[in-house]
Design an enzyme around this catalytic site. Structure first.
Site, PDB file in Angstrom:
ATOM      1  N   CYS A 214       0.873  -1.281  -0.045  1.00 16.05           N
ATOM      2  CA  CYS A 214      -0.137   0.066   0.074  1.00 16.05           C
ATOM      3  C   CYS A 214       0.932   1.205   0.211  1.00 16.05           C
ATOM      4  CB  CYS A 214      -1.030   0.024   1.167  1.00 16.05           C
ATOM      5  SG  CYS A 214      -1.926  -1.400   1.399  1.00 16.05           S
TER       6      CYS A 214
ATOM      7  N   HIS B 207      -2.626   8.083   5.741  1.00 12.74           N
ATOM      8  CA  HIS B 207      -2.868   6.845   5.259  1.00 12.74           C
ATOM      9  C   HIS B 207      -4.367   6.370   5.708  1.00 12.74           C
ATOM     10  CE1 HIS B 207      -1.901   2.938   3.612  1.00 12.74           C
ATOM     11  NE2 HIS B 207      -2.094   2.189   4.855  1.00 12.74           N
TER      12      HIS B 207
ATOM     13  N   GLU C   9      -0.921   5.618  13.474  1.00 12.61           N
ATOM     14  CA  GLU C   9      -0.483   6.893  12.543  1.00 12.61           C
ATOM     15  C   GLU C   9      -0.823   8.172  13.358  1.00 12.61           C
ATOM     16  OE1 GLU C   9      -1.181   8.704   8.091  1.00 12.61           O
ATOM     17  OE2 GLU C   9      -2.527   7.053   8.968  1.00 12.61           O
TER      18      GLU C   9
ATOM     19  N   LYS D 264      -9.421   8.220   2.089  1.00  9.91           N
ATOM     20  CA  LYS D 264      -9.762   6.897   1.860  1.00  9.91           C
ATOM     21  C   LYS D 264     -11.411   6.751   2.371  1.00  9.91           C
ATOM     22  CE  LYS D 264      -5.633   4.254   2.196  1.00  9.91           C
ATOM     23  NZ  LYS D 264      -4.671   5.344   2.052  1.00  9.91           N
TER      24      LYS D 264
ATOM     25  N   HIS E 240      -9.655   1.955   0.055  1.00  7.25           N
ATOM     26  CA  HIS E 240      -8.145   1.570   0.088  1.00  7.25           C
ATOM     27  C   HIS E 240      -7.747   1.100  -1.278  1.00  7.25           C
ATOM     28  CE1 HIS E 240      -4.521   0.915   1.005  1.00  7.25           C
ATOM     29  NE2 HIS E 240      -4.570   0.245   2.372  1.00  7.25           N
TER      30      HIS E 240
ATOM     31  N   PHE F 208       1.632  -3.404   3.685  1.00  8.08           N
ATOM     32  CA  PHE F 208       1.952  -4.484   4.555  1.00  8.08           C
ATOM     33  C   PHE F 208       3.480  -4.805   4.289  1.00  8.08           C
ATOM     34  CE2 PHE F 208      -2.489  -6.887   4.126  1.00  8.08           C
ATOM     35  CZ  PHE F 208      -2.692  -6.165   5.034  1.00  8.08           C
TER      36      PHE F 208
END
Length: 401
Positions: A152, A292, A303, A324, A329, A388
């Site tokens: 991502c 994010h 975050e 998002k 996402h 990831f």
């Protein structure tokens, strides 16, 4: 190419309006899945937009990148000179690539009981570098050409790679961003098994709720965001429309877990600190962060914690939002889509909202621009993407100097 608009103008208008692209999955029957919702690109006919012959030789992720790239290139009005084409490169990232092609070929192999009848276009459609290659072939760009894959964080990593090619003198122009098309049975099934996605199936448009106490996972999206990066003096000399200046970036690894973020946020903190150092700016210079913000129970607090550590007292003065919540996402496309959103925020002095923010989480205490876009000066903005594997990537944009 996004779940809330298939042009730059439509995407931005709906971001500012706080519209969600979420609905029940239309690409296949999701009745057997724990998550039955996603944010799909709508009203998209690749054969009409690209041409029947060429469209049939591309995976959906390449369709998205090609159309988004074409829009960006047309708007940039690059001179049609061989000398510039020789110094124009393409870096389009994808986290997963042609999974739709693989799924279709698997079905055909099961039908015939063999892979011997596989299409000759299977490999060229499947490969991750196909989107970048199609743009290069169509426009004759002969600068650096390849793909990037870092889950991502892919879109951000593609953009910062392109930035460095220009910074080090290897190119004058780079076409760059991310693209993804993973709303397919095998991908949705995999994420369902990981329990990573929201199961708010009865209320899709309110399912993605970053930083909200009642969040229960991300909503899968798709699409592509592509930018034209150009050496600054080169762009000024030809009178290009300059939306923003890219000042720098920061990268780091969590070194914690293959899929779970480090709850301390230390890896993200390093990426933020490195981005500020690379851009040569102070924490107080930053007005806005496109987070994010995936809407997962673990990721959002980590975050937020990292932003608080990186910015100190200023963390509660700057604005942080997650787009998002509206476009979902997009995995490898996320960084590209959010870079476009961040650049437009800088250009328009408007901070897109985090929609569906209703119940504050004590673990997330920043200003998340709740539910309504905010008109305010955006001199410097960051765009965060984390993937990831512990990939952390931060981009820094500002108003042109």
């Amino acid at each position: 190419m996004t779940p809330i608009g298939n042009t730059r103008e439509d995407f931005w208008r709906r971001l500012v309006a706080g519209e969600s692209g979420a609905a029940r999955i239309a690409a296949f029957d999701p009745s057997d899945y724990s998550t039955q919702i996603a944010m799909e690109v709508k009203d998209f006919d690749p054969e009409e937009l690209i041409g029947k012959k060429e469209a049939r030789r591309m995976d959906r992720f390449s369709h998205f990148a090609f159309v988004a790239g074409r829009e960006a290139i047309a708007h940039a009005a690059l001179p049609d000179s061989q000398s510039l084409k020789d110094r124009t490169g393409v870096v389009i990232g994808t986290g997963i690539g042609g999974i739709g092609t693989f799924w279709a070929a698997s079905g055909r192999a099961n039908q015939y009981g063999t892979w011997a009848k596989t299409s000759p276009f299977f490999i060229p459609m499947l490969m991750a570098n196909a989107a970048a290659a199609h743009i290069s072939l169509t426009y004759g760009y002969r600068g650096p050409l390849f793909s990037v894959a870092s889950a991502c964080a892919t879109g951000n990593d593609a953009i910062l790679t392109a930035f460095n090619y220009i910074r080090y003198g290897d190119a004058d122009v780079m076409i760059t961003g991310g693209s993804e098309a993973t709303i397919a049975p095998m991908a949705v099934g995999g994420f369902c098994s990981m329990r990573a996605m929201s199961t708010r199936n009865d209320d899709p448009t309110r399912a993605s709720r970053p930083f909200d106490l009642q969040r229960d996972g991300f909503v899968l999206g798709e699409g592509s965001g592509v930018l034209v990066l150009e050496e600054y003096e080169h762009a000024k000399a030809r009178g290009a429309t300059i939306y923003a200046e890219m000042l720098g970036y920061g990268q780091s690894g969590d070194a914690h877990d293959l899929v779970a973020p480090d709850p301390t946020g230390e890896g993200v903190l390093l990426a933020l600190q490195r981005a500020l150092a690379c851009a040569k700016i102070a924490t107080t210079d930053v007005d806005y962060i496109n987070a994010h913000g995936t809407s997962t129970p673990q990721g959002d607090p980590a975050e937020s914690r990292a932003i608080e550590k990186a910015f100190g007292d200023h963390a509660h003065r700057l604005a942080v939002s997650s787009t998002k919540s509206m476009h979902g996402h997009g995995l490898g496309a996320a960084g590209g889509l959010e870079a476009v959103a961040t650049v437009l925020a800088v250009h328009n002095d408007i901070m897109p909202p985090t929609i569906n923010y209703e119940f504050p989480d004590p673990a997330c205490t920043l200003d998340y621009v709740p539910n309504v876009a905010r008109k305010a000066p955006v001199r410097v903005a960051l765009s965060n993407s984390f993937g990831f594997g512990g990939h952390n990537s931060v981009l820094v944009f500002s108003k042109p100097s």
